[in-house]
Design an enzyme around this catalytic site. Structure first.
Site, PDB file in Angstrom:
ATOM      1  N   SER A  46      33.843  27.589  -8.177  1.00  0.00           N
ATOM      2  CA  SER A  46      34.319  26.877  -9.510  1.00  0.00           C
ATOM      3  C   SER A  46      35.034  25.954 -10.127  1.00  0.00           C
ATOM      4  CB  SER A  46      34.297  28.546 -10.090  1.00  0.00           C
ATOM      5  OG  SER A  46      36.127  29.264  -8.946  1.00  0.00           O
ATOM      6  N   ASP A  84      34.113  26.874   0.151  1.00  0.00           N
ATOM      7  CA  ASP A  84      33.089  28.389  -0.248  1.00  0.00           C
ATOM      8  C   ASP A  84      32.080  26.430  -0.057  1.00  0.00           C
ATOM      9  OD1 ASP A  84      31.673  29.417  -2.073  1.00  0.00           O
ATOM     10  OD2 ASP A  84      32.230  29.099  -3.930  1.00  0.00           O
ATOM     11  N   LYS A 114      32.491  30.553   2.783  1.00  0.00           N
ATOM     12  CA  LYS A 114      31.612  31.492   1.849  1.00  0.00           C
ATOM     13  C   LYS A 114      30.528  31.004   1.514  1.00  0.00           C
ATOM     14  CE  LYS A 114      32.999  32.507  -2.885  1.00  0.00           C
ATOM     15  NZ  LYS A 114      31.511  32.474  -3.449  1.00  0.00           N
ATOM     16  N   GLU A 183      29.520  40.317  -6.777  1.00  0.00           N
ATOM     17  CA  GLU A 183      29.678  39.506  -8.198  1.00  0.00           C
ATOM     18  C   GLU A 183      28.176  39.782  -9.462  1.00  0.00           C
ATOM     19  OE1 GLU A 183      30.629  35.679  -9.003  1.00  0.00           O
ATOM     20  OE2 GLU A 183      30.441  35.363 -10.971  1.00  0.00           O
TER      21      GLU A 183
HETATM   22  O1  KIV Z   1      33.766  29.780  -6.567  1.00  0.00           O
HETATM   23  C1  KIV Z   1      34.115  30.484  -7.126  1.00  0.00           C
HETATM   24  O2  KIV Z   1      35.418  30.614  -7.548  1.00  0.00           O
HETATM   25  C2  KIV Z   1      33.967  31.885  -6.248  1.00  0.00           C
HETATM   26  C3  KIV Z   1      34.855  33.516  -6.431  1.00  0.00           C
HETATM   27  C4  KIV Z   1      34.423  33.797  -8.381  1.00  0.00           C
HETATM   28  C5  KIV Z   1      33.745  34.433  -6.248  1.00  0.00           C
HETATM   29  O3  KIV Z   1      32.463  31.976  -5.525  1.00  0.00           O
END
Ligand code: KIV
Length: 276
Positions: A46, A84, A114, A183
């Protein structure tokens, strides 16, 4: 100081207590998020939208993610720091996924990664876990697949789609994920997944029945006022405070009331006189 949170601790918390996770993208917010006592801090992709100003998360690169993982990892001493994996940094092959997850850990300093989706990426999850990198899954609205999903839409609204989500969560847990982000999933479906799934579910727009909750820090703080998803709660409206402070600075500069004597440096009068 509390003991640092680990991926096994998160997994074991299932059914014991509710888990909390926040995003952070830099050193000051890493410090603040850690001080709040949340269990996990995610450098989410994000980042692309709330920090880098892109329309979606697809264009953020692995190098950009690592660049932001570094200061957060330096700031956080307690929470589990999760990086991420950005779009196409893990999908093409198990080998690429391992190399890139390794970079997130070694260069970015994160303690877990993640990734989004299930089916295609299950071998990647298994390989990373075998290589010693804890993996958090992410199903439901997976923003990296926004083009295929046709927009940022709630997922799992039919019985068939809901069943698929339950199966995906079980497959990710079987592959070794220590927790799974859900989500934008209807609350009753997220509850069913949470009941069925042996590892903690962390909801965002998935109701209170999940094992934990995550929100984007810019949404919570009201820092990003372009768009607020329905599921996000603003606990502060910092963009208003910041806007006021910046406007007052400009006004005081224009009026000549800033800087005041207390913000200025003086010098010895005799030295000054020698100039004239
Ligand atoms: O990228 C992000 O912030 C996310 C969260 C919303 C879980 O994947």
């Amino acid at each position: 100081m509390d003991k640092p949170v680990t991926a096994p601790m998160i997994k074991q918390a299932k059914g014991q207590r509710r888990l909390s996770m926040l995003t952070a993208y830099d050193y000051p917010f890493g410090l603040l998020a850690d001080k709040s006592g949340v269990d996990m801090i995610l450098i989410g992709d994000s980042l692309a939208m709330v920090v880098l100003g892109h329309e979606d998360t697809l264009s953020v690169t692995l190098d950009e993610m690592i660049h932001h993982c570094k200061p957060v990892s330096r700031a956080v001493t307690r929470a589990l720091v999760i990086g991420d994996m950005p779009f196409m940094s893990y999908e093409p092959s198990v080998e690429l996924a391992l190399i890139n997850a390794g970079r997130m850990v070694r260069e970015g300093g994160v303690r877990a990664v993640k990734l989004e989706g299930a089916g295609l990426v299950l071998p990647q999850v298994e390989a990373m876990v075998q290589a010693g990198i804890p993996v958090q899954g992410h199903i439901g609205l997976t923003p990296q697949r926004v083009a295929q999903l046709g927009g940022f839409k709630v997922q799992g609204k039919t019985a068939e789609a809901a069943k698929k989500l339950v199966d995906e969560s079980l497959a990710l847990a079987e592959a070794g994920c220590f927790s799974i982000v859900l989500e934008a999933i209807p609350a009753p479906i997220a509850e069913k997944i949470t009941e069925a799934c042996p590892v903690p579910t962390i909801g965002i727009g998935a109701g209170v029945g999940c094992d934990g909750q995550v929100l984007v820090i810019h949404d919570i703080l009201g820092l990003y006022d372009q768009f607020l998803p329905k599921f996000a709660k603003q606990y502060a409206k910092l963009s208003e405070n910041i806007g006021d402070a910046l406007t007052r600075f400009r006004e005081e500069v224009e009026q000549g009331s800033f800087p005041g004597p207390e913000h200025s440096f003086s010098m010895d009068e005799d030295e000054l006189k020698k100039l004239y």
